[in-house]
Design an enzyme around this catalytic site. Structure first.
Site, PDB file in Angstrom:
ATOM      1  N   SER A  22       4.624 -12.590 -12.721  1.00 19.07           N
ATOM      2  CA  SER A  22       4.180 -13.223 -11.472  1.00 19.07           C
ATOM      3  C   SER A  22       4.984 -14.486 -11.176  1.00 19.07           C
ATOM      4  O   SER A  22       5.268 -15.286 -12.070  1.00 19.07           O
ATOM      5  CB  SER A  22       2.697 -13.588 -11.587  1.00 19.07           C
ATOM      6  N   THR A  69      -4.837 -10.784  -8.432  1.00 17.53           N
ATOM      7  CA  THR A  69      -3.731  -9.891  -8.137  1.00 17.53           C
ATOM      8  C   THR A  69      -3.955  -8.513  -8.744  1.00 17.53           C
ATOM      9  O   THR A  69      -5.052  -8.218  -9.238  1.00 17.53           O
ATOM     10  CB  THR A  69      -2.392 -10.526  -8.572  1.00 17.53           C
ATOM     11  N   LYS A  73      -7.981  -6.670  -6.764  1.00 19.43           N
ATOM     12  CA  LYS A  73      -8.359  -7.243  -5.462  1.00 19.43           C
ATOM     13  C   LYS A  73      -9.611  -6.608  -4.859  1.00 19.43           C
ATOM     14  O   LYS A  73     -10.360  -7.260  -4.141  1.00 19.43           O
ATOM     15  CB  LYS A  73      -7.190  -7.100  -4.467  1.00 19.43           C
ATOM     16  N   ASP A 109      -3.611 -12.636   1.882  1.00 22.48           N
ATOM     17  CA  ASP A 109      -2.492 -11.678   1.971  1.00 22.48           C
ATOM     18  C   ASP A 109      -2.200 -11.328   3.427  1.00 22.48           C
ATOM     19  O   ASP A 109      -1.050 -11.096   3.807  1.00 22.48           O
ATOM     20  CB  ASP A 109      -2.846 -10.372   1.240  1.00 22.48           C
ATOM     21  N   GLY A 134       0.554   3.887  -0.250  1.00 21.51           N
ATOM     22  CA  GLY A 134      -0.420   3.190  -1.088  1.00 21.51           C
ATOM     23  C   GLY A 134      -1.707   2.925  -0.332  1.00 21.51           C
ATOM     24  O   GLY A 134      -1.705   2.835   0.910  1.00 21.51           O
ATOM     25  N   ALA A 135      -2.794   2.830  -1.089  1.00 23.40           N
ATOM     26  CA  ALA A 135      -4.103   2.573  -0.467  1.00 23.40           C
ATOM     27  C   ALA A 135      -4.961   1.703  -1.382  1.00 23.40           C
ATOM     28  O   ALA A 135      -6.174   1.834  -1.430  1.00 23.40           O
ATOM     29  CB  ALA A 135      -4.804   3.903  -0.166  1.00 23.40           C
TER      30      ALA A 135
HETATM   31  P1  NAP Z   1      -3.870  -1.622  -6.604  1.00 19.58           P
HETATM   32  O1  NAP Z   1      -5.053  -1.999  -5.829  1.00 19.58           O
HETATM   33  O2  NAP Z   1      -4.018  -1.324  -8.055  1.00 19.58           O
HETATM   34  O3  NAP Z   1      -3.182  -0.355  -5.876  1.00 19.58           O
HETATM   35  C1  NAP Z   1      -2.078   0.288  -6.470  1.00 19.58           C
HETATM   36  C2  NAP Z   1      -1.516   1.352  -5.545  1.00 19.58           C
HETATM   37  O4  NAP Z   1      -0.369   1.955  -6.172  1.00 19.58           O
HETATM   38  C3  NAP Z   1      -2.506   2.485  -5.243  1.00 19.58           C
HETATM   39  O5  NAP Z   1      -2.240   2.986  -3.959  1.00 19.58           O
HETATM   40  C4  NAP Z   1      -2.120   3.517  -6.315  1.00 19.58           C
HETATM   41  O6  NAP Z   1      -2.452   4.841  -5.979  1.00 19.58           O
HETATM   42  C5  NAP Z   1      -0.617   3.366  -6.304  1.00 19.58           C
HETATM   43  N1  NAP Z   1      -0.046   3.857  -7.562  1.00 19.58           N
HETATM   44  C6  NAP Z   1      -0.129   3.273  -8.780  1.00 19.58           C
HETATM   45  N2  NAP Z   1       0.491   4.032  -9.698  1.00 19.58           N
HETATM   46  C7  NAP Z   1       0.966   5.132  -9.043  1.00 19.58           C
HETATM   47  C8  NAP Z   1       1.698   6.293  -9.440  1.00 19.58           C
HETATM   48  N3  NAP Z   1       2.082   6.473 -10.710  1.00 19.58           N
HETATM   49  N4  NAP Z   1       2.026   7.207  -8.485  1.00 19.58           N
HETATM   50  C9  NAP Z   1       1.650   7.026  -7.197  1.00 19.58           C
HETATM   51  N5  NAP Z   1       0.949   5.944  -6.752  1.00 19.58           N
HETATM   52  C10 NAP Z   1       0.615   5.018  -7.674  1.00 19.58           C
HETATM   53  O7  NAP Z   1      -2.737  -2.771  -6.537  1.00 19.58           O
HETATM   54  P2  NAP Z   1      -2.445  -3.784  -5.321  1.00 19.58           P
HETATM   55  O8  NAP Z   1      -3.114  -5.071  -5.574  1.00 19.58           O
HETATM   56  O9  NAP Z   1      -2.684  -3.041  -4.054  1.00 19.58           O
HETATM   57  O10 NAP Z   1      -0.873  -4.048  -5.513  1.00 19.58           O
HETATM   58  C11 NAP Z   1       0.087  -3.079  -5.126  1.00 19.58           C
HETATM   59  C12 NAP Z   1       1.485  -3.706  -5.191  1.00 19.58           C
HETATM   60  O11 NAP Z   1       1.626  -4.717  -4.209  1.00 19.58           O
HETATM   61  C13 NAP Z   1       1.774  -4.389  -6.527  1.00 19.58           C
HETATM   62  O12 NAP Z   1       3.117  -4.110  -6.857  1.00 19.58           O
HETATM   63  C14 NAP Z   1       1.611  -5.859  -6.228  1.00 19.58           C
HETATM   64  O13 NAP Z   1       2.388  -6.697  -7.055  1.00 19.58           O
HETATM   65  C15 NAP Z   1       2.129  -5.915  -4.785  1.00 19.58           C
HETATM   66  N6  NAP Z   1       1.598  -7.067  -4.023  1.00 19.58           N
HETATM   67  C16 NAP Z   1       2.454  -8.024  -3.577  1.00 19.58           C
HETATM   68  C17 NAP Z   1       1.977  -9.080  -2.820  1.00 19.58           C
HETATM   69  C18 NAP Z   1       2.914 -10.131  -2.306  1.00 19.58           C
HETATM   70  O14 NAP Z   1       2.447 -11.218  -1.956  1.00 19.58           O
HETATM   71  N7  NAP Z   1       4.192  -9.857  -2.229  1.00 19.58           N
HETATM   72  C19 NAP Z   1       0.609  -9.178  -2.521  1.00 19.58           C
HETATM   73  C20 NAP Z   1      -0.228  -8.181  -2.989  1.00 19.58           C
HETATM   74  C21 NAP Z   1       0.274  -7.125  -3.760  1.00 19.58           C
HETATM   75  P3  NAP Z   1      -3.909   5.459  -6.386  1.00 19.58           P
HETATM   76  O15 NAP Z   1      -4.845   4.990  -5.310  1.00 19.58           O
HETATM   77  O16 NAP Z   1      -3.690   6.919  -6.396  1.00 19.58           O
HETATM   78  O17 NAP Z   1      -4.267   4.903  -7.743  1.00 19.58           O
END
Ligand code: NAP
Length: 289
Positions: A22, A69, A73, A109, A134-135
């Site tokens: 991070s 994070t 969330k 966000d 993604g969802a």
């Molecule tokens: P999360 O709630 O855990 O969601 C993860 C997502 O990735 C879900 O849609 C999940 O699909 C999918 N996924 C995980 N492994 C997978 C795989 N092997 N194949 C296909 N899909 C897969 O996480 P989040 O908080 O949304 O974060 C998602 C990303 O955004 C992370 O990389 C995070 O670092 C980034 N992010 C960045 C910021 C920024 O400020 N730049 C802010 C927030 C998040 P399923 O629903 O099928 O599990």
């Protein structure tokens, strides 16, 4: 500059997994140093089974607030005392403020994504088409922002279709005129939907360390030059997804501007100090990569 920690130092931090990658501690501690504030921002690596106790622990330890994070969330909401209206609608919280033992959840966000799209992507959301991969918690913030700003059509692709279905169900209540399509990655529609899209967002965690050779779209032919391709991941700075997009001639943006802008909003909620976004982004860019 104020560097020492003393009995009055206010503790803030971040709770999640993969915390070692991070950039939030760097961003916040730079802001703290620059403005000589008596705060300290710490990384807290928390496993799923400890989430409830970690959140309760912020009260017990009088921690002023934390960012939440990946991957907590959505899950964190049930452990909070209050949730601010837009975060409640979004169904995801990335910031908790501890006011005398009352934990309130916010979602900054949304501001981070909107500002980065406008300032760094020079993208006008109104009447455009978007494909979101993604969802999870981050996707919820992204999709809510796009709907709020008048996007014409959103197509969500996710491995677990039920999570995309739930987003459609939840958000259709607030945006009844909106056009939200949901698909699993296996469906053929992905080619057509990306062809029609102006914006393509990776909101999955595919491409994050340690598996940096992962990409949600292995077929490079799906990218085209008229796309703005946005990866929410900021470490590494250029994921495979962004390199694929770049090779196809698309404009790209990584997650760093969003991270900085959402961080500034979170910091404001904890401290009352509003930091200049562009200036903070430049400082972080120089030290982060
Ligand atoms: P999360 O709630 O855990 O969601 C993860 C997502 O990735 C879900 O849609 C999940 O699909 C999918 N996924 C995980 N492994 C997978 C795989 N092997 N194949 C296909 N899909 C897969 O996480 P989040 O908080 O949304 O974060 C998602 C990303 O955004 C992370 O990389 C995070 O670092 C980034 N992010 C960045 C910021 C920024 O400020 N730049 C802010 C927030 C998040 P399923 O629903 O099928 O599990």
């Amino acid at each position: 500059m104020k560097k020492e920690i003393n009995g009055k130092t206010k503790i803030i931090g971040i709770i999640g997994k993969n915390i070692e990658n991070s950039l939030s501690p760097l961003i916040h501690n730079q802001i703290i140093l620059k403005h000589s504030l008596n705060f300290c921002y710490l990384p807290f690596q928390v496993e799923d089974t400890n989430l409830a106790i970690a959140i309760q622990g912020t009260k017990a330890l009088n921690i002023r607030g934390v960012n939440i994070t990946f991957p907590y969330k959505v899950k964190v909401i049930k452990f909070l005392d209050e949730v601010e209206e837009s975060a409640r609608r979004i169904g995801a919280v990335n910031t908790i403020v501890n006011n005398k033992g009352i934990l309130t959840g916010y979602n900054t966000d949304v501001i981070g994504f909107k500002k980065s799209l406008q300032d760094n992507g020079k993208f006008v959301i109104k009447e455009k088409n978007a494909v979101i991969l993604g969802a999870g918690g981050a996707a919820r913030g992204v999709i809510y922002t796009l709907l709020e700003e008048g996007i014409e059509e959103i197509s969500i692709f996710n491995r677990t279709l039920e999570k995309a279905e739930k987003i459609k169900q939840d958000f259709s209540l607030f945006f009844p005129q909106s056009s939200i399509n949901i698909f699993s990655f296996e469906q053929d529609n992905i080619k057509d939907k990306i062809e029609e899209a102006h914006l393509l967002v990776n909101a999955t965690s595919l491409g994050m360390p340690p598996k940096i050779d992962n990409t949600p779209l292995p077929d490079e032919k799906l990218f085209h030059p008229d796309l703005l391709v946005y990866d929410l991941i900021y470490h590494p700075a250029r994921t495979l997804f962004l390199r694929q997009a770049e090779r196809a001639g698309a404009k790209i943006i990584n997650g760093l501007p969003m991270l900085v802008y959402q961080g500034i909003e979170s910091f404001f909620l904890w401290s009352g100090l509003k930091v200049e976004g562009k200036e903070a982004l430049e400082i972080i860019r120089q030290i982060a990569y």
